[in-house]
Design a protein around this motif. Sequence first.
Motif, short mmCIF file in Angstrom:
data_model
loop_
_atom_site.label_atom_id
_atom_site.label_comp_id
_atom_site.label_asym_id
_atom_site.label_seq_id
_atom_site.Cartn_x
_atom_site.Cartn_y
_atom_site.Cartn_z
N GLY A 23 0.84 -1.20 0.00
CA GLY A 23 0.00 0.00 0.00
C GLY A 23 0.88 1.25 0.00
O GLY A 23 2.07 1.18 -0.28
N ASP A 24 0.29 2.38 0.31
CA ASP A 24 1.01 3.66 0.31
C ASP A 24 1.72 3.87 1.64
O ASP A 24 1.26 4.61 2.51
CB ASP A 24 0.03 4.80 0.01
N ARG A 25 2.85 3.22 1.78
CA ARG A 25 3.62 3.28 3.03
C ARG A 25 4.13 4.70 3.31
O ARG A 25 4.16 5.14 4.45
CB ARG A 25 4.79 2.31 2.97
N LYS A 26 4.51 5.44 2.26
CA LYS A 26 5.01 6.80 2.45
C LYS A 26 3.95 7.70 3.08
O LYS A 26 4.25 8.49 3.97
CB LYS A 26 5.48 7.39 1.11
N GLU A 27 2.72 7.57 2.63
CA GLU A 27 1.62 8.36 3.20
C GLU A 27 1.37 7.96 4.65
O GLU A 27 1.13 8.81 5.50
CB GLU A 27 0.34 8.16 2.36
N LEU A 28 1.42 6.66 4.91
CA LEU A 28 1.24 6.17 6.28
C LEU A 28 2.28 6.78 7.22
O LEU A 28 1.95 7.29 8.28
CB LEU A 28 1.33 4.64 6.30
#
Length: 96
Positions: A23-28
């Motif tokens: 998934g979008d780990r950077k956003e997390l």
Amino acid sequence: MQVEEPIDIFLSHNWPVGITDCGDRKELVREKPDFKSLRSKSAAQSLEKLKPPYWFSAHLNYKFAARVQHGEDCSVTNFLALDKCLPGRKFLQLVC
């Protein structure tokens, strides 16, 4: 690990190890700077063995979606962690 038959929906508190890679780990990490990793090897083993179409989780109190492609059989698990049930939070998701 005793479940043998296929299941459609898996519910867990902890997230499977490695789910953030799908998934979008950077956003997390941007939204949850104190996030390091969630370690549930047993959840990851269950995900690998059962390959359910849907997996819902909690623990971090943050909405996070991921799609896990399962190797050769081309099956997919749609992972969704939901936020706390509070005003202004993203705690509700409809799945059709």
